[in-house]
Every structure is written in C-alpha cells, then in structure tokens.
Design an enzyme around this catalytic site. Structure first.
Site, mmCIF file in Angstrom:
data_model
loop_
_atom_site.group_PDB
_atom_site.id
_atom_site.type_symbol
_atom_site.label_atom_id
_atom_site.label_comp_id
_atom_site.label_asym_id
_atom_site.label_seq_id
_atom_site.Cartn_x
_atom_site.Cartn_y
_atom_site.Cartn_z
ATOM 1 N N ASP A 8 -22.570 47.316 27.749
ATOM 2 C CA ASP A 8 -23.481 48.277 28.383
ATOM 3 C C ASP A 8 -22.860 49.662 28.542
ATOM 4 O O ASP A 8 -23.140 50.371 29.498
ATOM 5 C CB ASP A 8 -23.969 47.767 29.762
ATOM 6 C CG ASP A 8 -24.536 46.375 29.679
ATOM 7 O OD1 ASP A 8 -25.263 46.101 28.715
ATOM 8 O OD2 ASP A 8 -24.248 45.554 30.566
ATOM 9 N N GLY A 35 -28.245 44.215 23.721
ATOM 10 C CA GLY A 35 -29.486 44.956 23.899
ATOM 11 C C GLY A 35 -29.175 46.431 23.805
ATOM 12 O O GLY A 35 -28.690 47.020 24.752
ATOM 13 N N HIS A 36 -29.364 46.995 22.633
ATOM 14 C CA HIS A 36 -29.083 48.419 22.467
ATOM 15 C C HIS A 36 -30.359 49.229 22.719
ATOM 16 O O HIS A 36 -31.369 49.024 22.075
ATOM 17 C CB HIS A 36 -28.557 48.695 21.050
ATOM 18 C CG HIS A 36 -27.128 48.284 20.881
ATOM 19 N ND1 HIS A 36 -26.459 48.398 19.698
ATOM 20 C CD2 HIS A 36 -26.245 47.795 21.762
ATOM 21 C CE1 HIS A 36 -25.213 47.972 19.870
ATOM 22 N NE2 HIS A 36 -25.067 47.584 21.116
#
Ligand code: IMP
Length: 419
Positions: A8, A35-36
């Site tokens: 993150d 999760g980009h």
C-alpha cells in the site's frame, strides 16, 4: 519497482507514471491480494491482477511465472477494463508457468484463518494455499491446461484434496468449489489464448532495446523470507523475486526503484513498531484515505520507519526511491521518524529477524518540524516547503538512497520529479 514497507505504498500511481516510458510491464509475484489504485482524470481504476500498465494504450502487460493467477476474477477484470473503453486485444500475456489459484484455495485460506489461534489477517484470496500447492509440487499451471483431459484430472485431484482438508477443518459447504472444475475448464481456451513464455518475451524485448518494467505487489516487510514472518504474504516481494518471478536473469535488472510512503501503514496482523497513538492514527488514516483497496479494511498508521526503510534499501538494493503521499502530512505541526527500536534486550538499529521482539518493541522517534502548507500543486523539488525538503533529505540520508520522485496527490500529474 518494489514496495519498501508493508504494501500500500501507492505503487499503482508510480507504475502508472513509469509505464509511460516502458514497452512491457510485467507482474512477478502475488495475485488478487494486490489492489493497485490508479486515478486517470476523474476515473478511478482498482486493478487486482492485470498490471496497471493496461491504462496506457499499446503497452504489453504480462503476468510472470511467479504470480498465482485466479482465472475467473482475472477475466472479470479484463472484461471490465474493456467495458470501460480500454482495448486489450493482443496486449495481455500470461506465463505458461504461472500457477492457477482456484476457488478451493480461497476457501482453505478463509477456513484456516477462521480456525487458527495465530491469525495472519490475510486478504482471504487464497494466496497462501495456492503457493503451498506450488511448493508442494501439486499445483496446476497454465501450461497444464493444454491437454483438456489432463487438466480435468488435475483439477479434480486438487478439489478432492481440498475437500478432505476442509473436512478436517469442519467445513462441508464447498460453495463454488463444487463447480470449480467446470468453471475453470470453461475459461481454458481463453486463458491459453493469452499464454506465452514471459521470460522469453522479456528477454527478446530487452535484446530489441525495449524498456521493461517489473511491477511488484505488496512490500518488503511482507516478503516470505525478509518480512515479519509469519505475518507475511507467501511470495517473494523483494527485488530478487523480480528476476525469478518474471523469468529473466538478475543481471538484466539495472534499476531498482523502491516505493515508500512518507509515513507507514499496515493492514492485517503483525507488529508495526512506529504505530501512532489512537487519535493520531485515526487522523492520518482519514487524511490518507488508508483503507484497503482489496478488502476495504482500515490500515493501521505509523510514522515513517527509518529502521525498516534502511533494511528495505539494503535487501532490495534500491537504486532510487519514490516517496509517495507526502501531501498527507501537509497539515501536521510536527512529524516523527523512527530511527531505532527499544526492545527488552536493549536498543537495536537493524530490523530484527525475531518478529516477537518487534511486537514488544517501541520505536525511538526523531522529531522534525512540519511544513503546514499545501504541497499538492508543487512540481519541482525547490518549490517544496523548506521543512518538507528537510524531511525528504532525512529519508535519503537514512536509506542512503537518492529520491527520484515524490508523490503529492492522487492524480497522475501530482508528482515531483527530482532530477
Ligand atoms: P495474503 O497475501 O492474503 O496471504 O495476506 C498476508 C498478509 O499480507 C496480510 O497481512 C495481508 O493484509 C497482507 N497483504 C497482502 N496483500 C496486500 C496488499 O496488497 N497490500 C497490503 N497488505 C497486503
């Protein structure tokens, strides 16, 4: 490009910037646990599996042998991107050697987390069980789909093995696991249509003078070997993994960009030595919108951890840094950096292998004055407030690594490029 902390770090945005100068963008580890988040104009894209390079027309985007590919969700993401106007025809390739992550891996992950006395706080995406099957030499690879009957046998074997394990864990409701053989075979031809020898393709691309970007997911402190074990993910997130997970030799890597947030966050369980006190934690989480892109879970926030950052620079061999989300600190009157840890055995300045000692350790903090001015519109280093530059200088000094980029907002152009 590698995450320098607990994931993150805002890597999606940095990949997005670097993708512009690249011809090929490849992921080398992890799976749908990533999760980009990338902002293009007013639009927000959250990509879990397909490299964020797809947002740049014409770039070739690859999934290397080191990833665990969840095919159903992969195609959902693929189709959604196309529905939003991104043409992917001929642009996406999947390694023949990549392992498949199947519905039973997800169920096993969740069942184990539910039962375990020591919860890792996984994303529940099946990552650990999929890599276990890979290391146990019983996984199903993309190449194994070539022969349909053989593929069916392997999938049935996997499902039955998982059924027995789940029964041991007291789980009898298998949900979508029952149909997983058929649902996987249903996308078999489509997946084989994208299959390629990723290592060879990158090798030939490099020979032809193409620029290749290897995109890491998660971060150094979540690396299976170098992270805060067992509170880690099950892949090699560090720079060494970029070569083996994409199928090229380490001598082909000539630049290693570490991405570090201007503060620290962590989602999932495990120690966070520079954690903020509750009120401040809440404040930074709100300022930085620190909620997981994959699970929506609130991230714990901490001051910039110089001990971890120095370790990270060393184990990855960073040649440069991208410091992201500096603007999140804009309003704070004072900012701290952790420079060592106070443990039961005394003060330490090197990141320890003993995760338990980290759990009880306290960060020794160095105070720096805040800048209390907006950095969102700054595009040149010299235009940053003096205290912000001093803060970045301190990060450079601690990591002994030059800073190449500084992120000052979520938009594509909110980047300070350091010459
Ligand atoms: P897993 O990768 O789902 O097995 O989760 C293992 C650990 O890695 C947990 O602490 C997760 O919260 C963390 N993790 C996995 N993927 C990410 C990510 O993309 N960002 C941040 N943390 C992650």
């Amino acid at each position: 490009m590698v995450g320098g902390q607990w994931g993150d770090e805002g890597k999606g945005k940095i990949v997005d910037v670097l993708a512009e100068e690249s011809d090929i963008i490849a992921r080398y580890q992890g799976g749908a646990n990533a999760g980009h988040t990338v902002h293009v104009g007013e639009e927000e894209f959250i990509l879990h599996q397909i490299p964020s390079g797809i947002l740049h027309p014409g770039k070739r985007c690859l999934m290397g042998n080191g990833v665990v590919l969840e095919p159903i969700q992969f195609f959902q993401e693929y189709d959604e991107a196309e529905a939003r106007g991104i043409s992917l025809e001929g642009r996406v390739g999947v390694s023949l050697r990549a392992h498949l992550l199947l519905p039973y891996h997800r169920l096993l992950d969740r069942a184990r987390e539910g039962k375990s006395a020591q919860k890792i706080g996984t994303t529940g995406r099946g990552i650990g069980p999929a890599y276990e099957d890979k290391a146990g030499r019983r996984g199903v690879r993309v190449v194994d789909l070539l022969d349909e009957e053989e593929a069916r046998n392997r999938l049935v074997e996997g499902r039955e093995r998982a059924r027995a394990k789940l029964a041991e864990l007291g789980i009898s409701d298998l949900g979508d696991v029952e149909e997983c053989v058929e649902t996987t075979l249903a996308v078999r031809e489509r997946l084989l249509g994208l299959a390629t020898d990723v290592g060879l393709e990158i090798y030939e691309g490099l020979k032809a003078g193409k620029e290749v970007l290897l995109e890491g997911a998660q971060g150094t402190a979540l690396d299976l070997d170098h992270g805060t074990y067992p509170f880690v993910t099950s892949s090699i997130t560090t720079a060494g993994g970029a070569a083996s997970g994409s199928g090229i030799g380490p001598s082909s890597l000539h630049r290693v960009l570490g991405v570090m947030k201007a503060y620290t966050t962590r989602v999932g369980n495990g120690p966070l030595p520079s954690a903020l006190p509750p009120e401040m934690d809440e404040k930074v989480r709100t300022l930085g919108a620190e909620f997981g892109a994959t699970t929506g879970r609130p991230r714990r926030c901490g001051w910039f951890d110089g001990v971890l950052a120095r370790y990270s620079a060393r184990v990855n061999g960073f040649t440069g840094l991208a410091v992201t989300k500096l603007d999140v600190l804009d309003t704070l009157p004072e900012i701290f950096i952790a420079t060592s840890y106070r443990t039961a055995e005394g003060e330490i300045s090197e990141f320890p292998a003993d995760t338990r000692s980290l759990e009880t350790s306290e960060a020794v903090l160095e105070r720096m004055p805040g800048w209390q001015a907006s950095t969102a519109e700054v595009r040149k280093l010299e235009d940053l407030p003096r205290n912000a530059r001093a803060y970045l200088d301190r990060i450079r000094e601690i990591t002994d690594t030059p800073i190449e980029m500084v992120g000052v907002g979520t938009r594509r152009n909110q980047i300070v490029h350091v010459a």
